[in-house]
Design an enzyme around this catalytic site. Sequence first.
Site, short mmCIF file in Angstrom:
data_model
loop_
_atom_site.label_atom_id
_atom_site.label_comp_id
_atom_site.label_asym_id
_atom_site.label_seq_id
_atom_site.Cartn_x
_atom_site.Cartn_y
_atom_site.Cartn_z
N CYS A 102 0.86 -1.19 0.00
CA CYS A 102 0.00 0.00 0.00
C CYS A 102 0.89 1.23 0.00
O CYS A 102 1.89 1.27 0.72
CB CYS A 102 -0.88 -0.03 1.25
SG CYS A 102 -1.98 1.40 1.40
N HIS A 144 -9.24 -4.04 -1.49
CA HIS A 144 -8.18 -3.24 -0.82
C HIS A 144 -8.57 -1.76 -0.83
O HIS A 144 -8.49 -1.08 0.20
CB HIS A 144 -6.85 -3.47 -1.53
CG HIS A 144 -5.72 -2.64 -0.98
ND1 HIS A 144 -4.66 -3.16 -0.28
CD2 HIS A 144 -5.50 -1.29 -1.03
CE1 HIS A 144 -3.84 -2.18 0.10
NE2 HIS A 144 -4.33 -1.03 -0.35
N GLU A 145 -8.98 -1.27 -2.00
CA GLU A 145 -9.33 0.16 -2.10
C GLU A 145 -10.58 0.48 -1.29
O GLU A 145 -10.65 1.50 -0.61
CB GLU A 145 -9.52 0.57 -3.56
CG GLU A 145 -8.28 0.43 -4.44
CD GLU A 145 -7.03 1.08 -3.86
OE1 GLU A 145 -7.15 2.11 -3.16
OE2 GLU A 145 -5.93 0.55 -4.08
N HIS A 148 -10.00 1.11 2.38
CA HIS A 148 -9.50 2.45 2.75
C HIS A 148 -10.65 3.37 3.16
O HIS A 148 -10.49 4.19 4.06
CB HIS A 148 -8.78 3.10 1.56
CG HIS A 148 -7.34 2.69 1.43
ND1 HIS A 148 -6.40 3.01 2.38
CD2 HIS A 148 -6.68 2.02 0.45
CE1 HIS A 148 -5.22 2.54 1.99
NE2 HIS A 148 -5.36 1.93 0.83
ZN ZN Z 1 -3.72 0.99 -0.09
#
Ligand code: ZN
Length: 191
Positions: A102, A144-145, A148
């Site tokens: 990341c 993953h995004e 966030h």
């Molecule tokens: Zn990330």
Amino acid sequence: MAIREILQIGHPLLASRASEIDINSIQSKEVQAWIEDMIDTMRDANGAGISANQIGIPHRMFVMEIADNPRYPYKPKMPLTVVINPEISFLSDKTFTSNEGCLSVPNMRGNVERHLEISVAYYDEKGLHQTQQVSGYSACTWQHEYDHLDGILFPHRVAERESFCSWDSFKNYQEANYAKHVEALVSKWGS
Ligand code: ZN
């Protein structure tokens, strides 16, 4: 257009839930400039994706693009995708051990379990509502995004502690096996 500073793990914006964007403002100059900044910053850092809160914008929005990426040479390609106010649902219990890094967690990588079959709904950069089924490795990038936007970074999900390592150690000790693991997945799922 601008390349912005990428916030690092520990910054409060990365640990908080980002808020929805008013969909009537998607075409505004302000939101369009945020989208450009995300794209410019992601490309400058060779990221596969970046979320708005990683560059200091506390809203539910991210961009992804995977071409020939030196950070992730084994990732299947993905065209530039702008995602606003996304929703993700899991279509099956099938999971994959995804090794992730990341831009907000410098020099670290680790294994995270991700769902392989998901359905996504979101608004694009024109304000159009989109729905799509995503399967295979690309589904991991989406998750993953999306994490966030809820203040979750990949280290929070690393269960196999021996997989958590520096980029150099990944290259030296894990990448060859991992690339085979991904190749098998992509040949089975096509993405
Ligand atoms: Zn990330």
